[in-house]
Design an enzyme around this catalytic site. Sequence first.
Site, short mmCIF file in Angstrom:
data_model
loop_
_atom_site.label_atom_id
_atom_site.label_comp_id
_atom_site.label_asym_id
_atom_site.label_seq_id
_atom_site.Cartn_x
_atom_site.Cartn_y
_atom_site.Cartn_z
N CYS A 106 95.31 97.97 126.94
CA CYS A 106 94.25 98.69 127.63
C CYS A 106 94.86 99.34 128.87
O CYS A 106 95.33 98.64 129.77
CB CYS A 106 93.12 97.74 128.02
SG CYS A 106 91.83 98.49 129.01
N ARG A 136 86.30 100.65 120.13
CA ARG A 136 86.12 99.47 119.28
C ARG A 136 86.22 98.24 120.16
O ARG A 136 86.88 98.25 121.21
CB ARG A 136 87.18 99.44 118.17
CG ARG A 136 88.59 99.22 118.69
CD ARG A 136 89.58 98.97 117.57
NE ARG A 136 90.86 98.55 118.15
CZ ARG A 136 91.89 98.13 117.44
NH1 ARG A 136 91.81 98.10 116.11
NH2 ARG A 136 93.00 97.76 118.02
N CYS A 181 88.79 105.43 129.05
CA CYS A 181 89.72 104.68 128.19
C CYS A 181 91.11 105.22 128.47
O CYS A 181 91.40 106.39 128.17
CB CYS A 181 89.35 104.85 126.72
SG CYS A 181 90.52 104.02 125.61
N GLY A 182 91.96 104.39 129.06
CA GLY A 182 93.28 104.84 129.48
C GLY A 182 94.21 105.20 128.33
O GLY A 182 94.85 106.26 128.34
#
Length: 262
Positions: A76, A190, A199-200
Site C-alpha cells: 500500500c 479490493r 490509492c498510492g
Amino acid sequence: MSIKIQFSKYQGAGNDFILIDNRNGHFDRNNEELIKKLCDRRFGIGGDGLMLLQNTKNFDFEMVYYNADGAEGTMCGNGGRCIVAFARDLNIISEKTDFLAVDGPHDAEIAAYQVNLGMIDVNQIHRDREAYVMNTGSPHYILKVNDLANLDVFKEGYAIRNNEIYGEKGINVNFIEPEENGYFVRTFERGVEDETFACGTGATAAAMAMAIDQSLEGDLRIPIRVLGGQLYISFHKSGNTFTNVYLKGPANFVFKGEIEIG
C-alpha cells in the site's frame, strides 16, 4: 478477557490507516477478525487498513499491512508513506529510512508532512482491451474515461474487480482522466471493496499507464490528483520498463488513543 490496544491514526491524501507499534510482538498478527473489527467505522476505530510496525533485521522496521476486511494485503503506497511518518514520530528514524514490506525493501525520505517513497521497479505491462494492467506492489487495472467526476466508480469498479478475469484474486480498478496539470484518478480498492479517497500504488500505476499511452521516455514526473489530495509520481521510463520509481505525497498524523477489545 478484554485487552487494551494503543494505536495511532494517520492519513495520506484521505487514505486513512490504523498504526500499531508492534515491536514487542504483543499484537496477534493472525487475528483477522480483530483487525476487521478495528477497521470498522461504526464498531471500531475505522480505517481503510491497519499496519503493524515491527522489528526486523537489516532494516529500520518492517511494515505489515492489512486490508479493512482483516486479510493481510499487498503493498500500500499511501500506507507506506504513513508508516514512515509514524516511525519518525516514534523516533525510530529521522529524515531517511530503509524498511521492509511485503513486496521487498523500500527507501523513503520525509520532510515535514511530505514523504517521498521508493516503489518497486515495473517491467510487465499487459493490456485488457483499452485498459492497462500491471503490478506496482499491488495489482492494478487502469482505464481512461471521460467525465470522471460524474462516473459511478463503485458500480463500474465493482463489476471489473469481480468479473471472470479478475474475480478470484480481485484487482484494484483505477479510472483516469487528463486535466490541465496532470491527471485525475479515482480508485475502487479490493479489500476495502469500495472507492477510497486515494490509492498510492494505483496512482503509480496510472502514471505509468499514461507514460506508455503518451509515448513518453526518460526521467518523468507526473502529477496525479486524487479525491483526497495531490500525489506526484516520478520514474525513469525506458520502453515498458520503469525504474527509480517514487511516490510523493502527504502523510499526516490524525489522533492516537486506546481501544478496549472484549
